[in-house]
Design an enzyme around this catalytic site. Structure first.
Site, PDB file in Angstrom:
ATOM      1  N   ARG A   1      -6.317  56.073  68.417  1.00 19.56           N
ATOM      2  CA  ARG A   1      -6.601  57.410  67.881  1.00 19.56           C
ATOM      3  C   ARG A   1      -5.797  58.499  68.600  1.00 19.56           C
ATOM      4  O   ARG A   1      -5.527  59.544  68.048  1.00 19.56           O
ATOM      5  CB  ARG A   1      -8.096  57.701  67.923  1.00 19.56           C
ATOM      6  CG  ARG A   1      -8.895  56.683  67.098  1.00 19.56           C
ATOM      7  CD  ARG A   1     -10.250  57.165  66.681  1.00 19.56           C
ATOM      8  NE  ARG A   1     -11.111  56.045  66.337  1.00 19.56           N
ATOM      9  CZ  ARG A   1     -11.096  55.407  65.163  1.00 19.56           C
ATOM     10  NH1 ARG A   1     -10.275  55.774  64.216  1.00 19.56           N
ATOM     11  NH2 ARG A   1     -11.908  54.379  64.943  1.00 19.56           N
TER      12      ARG A   1
ATOM     13  N   ARG B   1     -10.777  60.033  76.567  1.00 17.03           N
ATOM     14  CA  ARG B   1     -10.170  60.895  75.537  1.00 17.03           C
ATOM     15  C   ARG B   1     -10.217  62.386  75.890  1.00 17.03           C
ATOM     16  O   ARG B   1      -9.485  63.165  75.278  1.00 17.03           O
ATOM     17  CB  ARG B   1     -10.828  60.627  74.169  1.00 17.03           C
ATOM     18  CG  ARG B   1     -10.396  59.289  73.589  1.00 17.03           C
ATOM     19  CD  ARG B   1     -10.988  58.998  72.233  1.00 17.03           C
ATOM     20  NE  ARG B   1     -10.431  57.749  71.708  1.00 17.03           N
ATOM     21  CZ  ARG B   1     -10.969  57.034  70.737  1.00 17.03           C
ATOM     22  NH1 ARG B   1     -12.102  57.425  70.164  1.00 17.03           N
ATOM     23  NH2 ARG B   1     -10.386  55.922  70.332  1.00 17.03           N
TER      24      ARG B   1
ATOM     25  N   ASP C   1     -15.450  59.731  66.832  1.00 12.87           N
ATOM     26  CA  ASP C   1     -14.105  59.138  66.820  1.00 12.87           C
ATOM     27  C   ASP C   1     -13.039  60.116  66.333  1.00 12.87           C
ATOM     28  O   ASP C   1     -11.842  59.858  66.473  1.00 12.87           O
ATOM     29  CB  ASP C   1     -14.084  57.885  65.932  1.00 12.87           C
ATOM     30  CG  ASP C   1     -14.853  56.738  66.580  1.00 12.87           C
ATOM     31  OD1 ASP C   1     -15.110  56.802  67.793  1.00 12.87           O
ATOM     32  OD2 ASP C   1     -15.206  55.785  65.863  1.00 12.87           O
TER      33      ASP C   1
ATOM     34  N   LYS D   1     -14.256  55.847  75.857  1.00  8.85           N
ATOM     35  CA  LYS D   1     -13.668  55.206  74.671  1.00  8.85           C
ATOM     36  C   LYS D   1     -12.447  54.387  75.086  1.00  8.85           C
ATOM     37  O   LYS D   1     -12.268  54.099  76.260  1.00  8.85           O
ATOM     38  CB  LYS D   1     -13.330  56.272  73.626  1.00  8.85           C
ATOM     39  CG  LYS D   1     -14.563  56.996  73.090  1.00  8.85           C
ATOM     40  CD  LYS D   1     -15.454  56.051  72.292  1.00  8.85           C
ATOM     41  CE  LYS D   1     -16.732  56.707  71.861  1.00  8.85           C
ATOM     42  NZ  LYS D   1     -17.672  55.765  71.261  1.00  8.85           N
TER      43      LYS D   1
ATOM     44  N   ARG E   1     -14.323  49.478  80.286  1.00  5.99           N
ATOM     45  CA  ARG E   1     -15.343  50.279  79.586  1.00  5.99           C
ATOM     46  C   ARG E   1     -16.762  49.851  79.984  1.00  5.99           C
ATOM     47  O   ARG E   1     -16.985  48.706  80.374  1.00  5.99           O
ATOM     48  CB  ARG E   1     -15.134  50.166  78.067  1.00  5.99           C
ATOM     49  CG  ARG E   1     -13.816  50.816  77.662  1.00  5.99           C
ATOM     50  CD  ARG E   1     -13.544  50.723  76.188  1.00  5.99           C
ATOM     51  NE  ARG E   1     -14.497  51.472  75.397  1.00  5.99           N
ATOM     52  CZ  ARG E   1     -14.524  51.451  74.071  1.00  5.99           C
ATOM     53  NH1 ARG E   1     -13.656  50.714  73.400  1.00  5.99           N
ATOM     54  NH2 ARG E   1     -15.416  52.168  73.421  1.00  5.99           N
TER      55      ARG E   1
HETATM   56  C1  S3P Z   1     -18.827  52.256  66.484  1.00  7.02           C
HETATM   57  C2  S3P Z   1     -19.590  53.168  67.146  1.00  7.02           C
HETATM   58  C3  S3P Z   1     -19.053  54.280  67.928  1.00  7.02           C
HETATM   59  C4  S3P Z   1     -17.560  54.483  67.681  1.00  7.02           C
HETATM   60  C5  S3P Z   1     -16.805  53.212  67.601  1.00  7.02           C
HETATM   61  C6  S3P Z   1     -17.369  52.321  66.506  1.00  7.02           C
HETATM   62  C7  S3P Z   1     -19.492  51.202  65.710  1.00  7.02           C
HETATM   63  O1  S3P Z   1     -19.243  54.036  69.293  1.00  7.02           O
HETATM   64  O2  S3P Z   1     -17.026  55.323  68.683  1.00  7.02           O
HETATM   65  O3  S3P Z   1     -15.440  53.466  67.335  1.00  7.02           O
HETATM   66  O4  S3P Z   1     -18.849  50.569  64.870  1.00  7.02           O
HETATM   67  O5  S3P Z   1     -20.695  50.988  65.941  1.00  7.02           O
HETATM   68  P1  S3P Z   1     -20.668  54.259  69.978  1.00  7.02           P
HETATM   69  O6  S3P Z   1     -21.323  52.971  70.134  1.00  7.02           O
HETATM   70  O7  S3P Z   1     -20.361  54.885  71.282  1.00  7.02           O
HETATM   71  O8  S3P Z   1     -21.475  55.101  69.051  1.00  7.02           O
END
Ligand code: S3P
Length: 439
Positions: A396, A349, A318, A345, A125
């Site tokens: 998910r 996804r 999400d 992610k 990632r």
């Molecule tokens: C999260 C932010 C989101 C989300 C992740 C949890 C967090 O990601 O997709 O599951 O706890 O700050 P992003 O940083 O891409 O917004």
């Protein structure tokens, strides 16, 4: 590989359930409790693999954290911003993007070396998105593949405030910069084009930090004193989404979900489903630990197709895999756009859900930044035995397939169900309860 079989439901759903505590807030309660001074008691902590990774790492950094009655409550003894000590071993974040990104911000300001790693999914990632702004703040931080991937190595650095315009909407990146800002010389300003979840802002304020929020700008001053608090963590709307979806696609269903987080930066899924025709009543709304919590009463209905794009995307980021399943049950063509972030992610996804939908005999078109889905107008999903389930490392995706299986023409062995523990340890139990109740 763990096997978890889900059979189609024979009847409608009539249930009241509680969903697990919020994952994003559980991570932050451990981290901010560790930064604060005094004893923070966390009630309703999510003891899932991701949050336990954050907890273990804070312990490796010298924080005293204990739990009572199998995580019914967790106590963090915080000793302030400068109380951490060097870990003898590499810090393993497992599958958790929130852990690696949020902790990068704090570790950039320490006087010792840290190395952060994770599983194969996390190692693939993007990490340049935190490495870049933290480097601008003066951090000595580097990563594999020309500073774009983990493992991440952080050496002692002296930080200064910056003004940072977020190139993407990301609460993880925003939070990493805010945490670094607590240690930086001078003010740190973050400008967001699209608002992402604001739990860090809310919890830091609850712990006594001064954070100014002007329109789309967050301003955080340095060397703040955080005072320990008692925190109650509400039910995770992202976990609730799977059961909101189940009761939306199974005709004549009614479900009550208790004590769910309804923070407006997280309720995009509820608003989109309402626009599709699902009846969702929000009752008993309360403010707890600076977050809004309510009970949700969901009643199924015929579903219309919808287009979802722009600044709605971060508010349901999400929930998009399970939204795809709901869209696949609607009448007409639904479209998701401006959601390229989905490719970064726990799995890609967009690609994974396109394959899942094809396997469910749904006509789907994969876009660079989203999906076009031709809904089945309430007809059951037909499992296409000529197509493979995707290989993924993604909780998910596995839960979305399980919900689709409740409305399929045959039982499904959920692929990759072992990943569900990263966020929803009792998911299988609730699915089984629904199956028992609906015979
Ligand atoms: C999260 C932010 C989101 C989300 C992740 C949890 C967090 O990601 O997709 O599951 O706890 O700050 P992003 O940083 O891409 O917004």
């Amino acid at each position: 590989m763990k096997q978890f079989a889900v059979s189609p439901l024979k009847n409608s759903i009539k249930s009241t359930i509680s969903v697990p505590p919020d994952k994003s807030i559980s991570h932050r309660a451990i981290i901010i409790g560790s930064l604060a001074n005094g004893k923070t008691e966390i009630k309703n902590f999510l003891a899932s693999e991701d949050c336990l990774n954050t907890l273990k790492i804070m312990q490796q950094l010298g924080v005293e954290i204990s739990n009572y009655n199998n995580f019914e409550s967790v106590t963090v003894i915080g000793k302030g911003l400068h109380s951490f000590s060097e870990s003898k071993s590499i810090l393993n974040c497992g599958n958790s993007g929130t852990t690696i990104r949020l902790l990068s911000g704090i570790l950039s300001a320490q006087s010792f070396l840290s190395i952060l790693t994770g599983d194969d999914s996390l190692l693939s990632r993007p990490m340049g998105r935190v490495i870049e702004p933290l480097t601008l703040m003066g951090a000595k931080i580097s990563g594999r593949e020309n500073n774009t991937k983990a493992p991440i190595v952080i050496s002692p650095g002296i930080l200064h405030g910056i003004t940072y315009e977020m190139p993407i909407s990301s609460a993880q990146v925003k939070s990493a910069i805010m945490f670094a800002g607590l240690y930086a010389k001078g003010e740190t300003r973050i400008i967001e084009k699209e608002k992402s979840r604001d739990h860090t802002e809310r919890m830091l304020s609850a712990f006594g930090a001064t954070i100014k929020q002007e329109k789309n700008e967050i301003i955080i001053g340095s060397e703040q004193h955080l005072e320990a608090q008692n925190i109650f963590i509400p039910g995770d709307i992202s976990s609730a989404a799977f059961f909101i979806a189940a009761s939306s696609i199974i005709p004549s269903s009614e479900m009550v979900l208790q004590k769910v987080l309804v923070n407006p930066t997280r309720t995009g899924f509820i608003n989109v489903l309402k626009r599709m025709g699902v009846k969702i009543n929000i009752t008993n709304k309360k403010e707890i630990s600076n977050e809004s919590v309510a009970d949700l009463f969901v009643t199924s209905n015929d579903l219309n197709a919808i287009e979802v794009k722009g600044d709605t995307i971060p508010l349901l980021i999400d929930e998009i895999p399970i939204l795809c399943i709901v869209m696949a049950q609607a009448k007409g063509k639904s479209i998701i756009k401006d959601a390229k972030e989905l490719r970064f992610k726990e799995s890609d996804r967009i690609k994974t859900m396109a394959q899942v939908l094809r396997k469910l005999s749904v006509e789907v078109n994969e876009l660079e930044d989203g999906l076009e889905i031709n809904g089945l107008s309430g007809e059951p999903f037909r499992i296409d035995n000529s197509i493979e389930w995707p290989k993924h490392f993604d909780h998910r995706i596995a839960m979305s397939i399980a919900v689709a299986a409740l409305k399929a023409n045959e039982p499904v062995n959920i692929p990759g169900s072992e990943w569900i523990n990263t966020s929803f340890p009792n998911f299988e139990k609730i699915i089984n309860q629904l199956q028992m109740a609906a015979v």
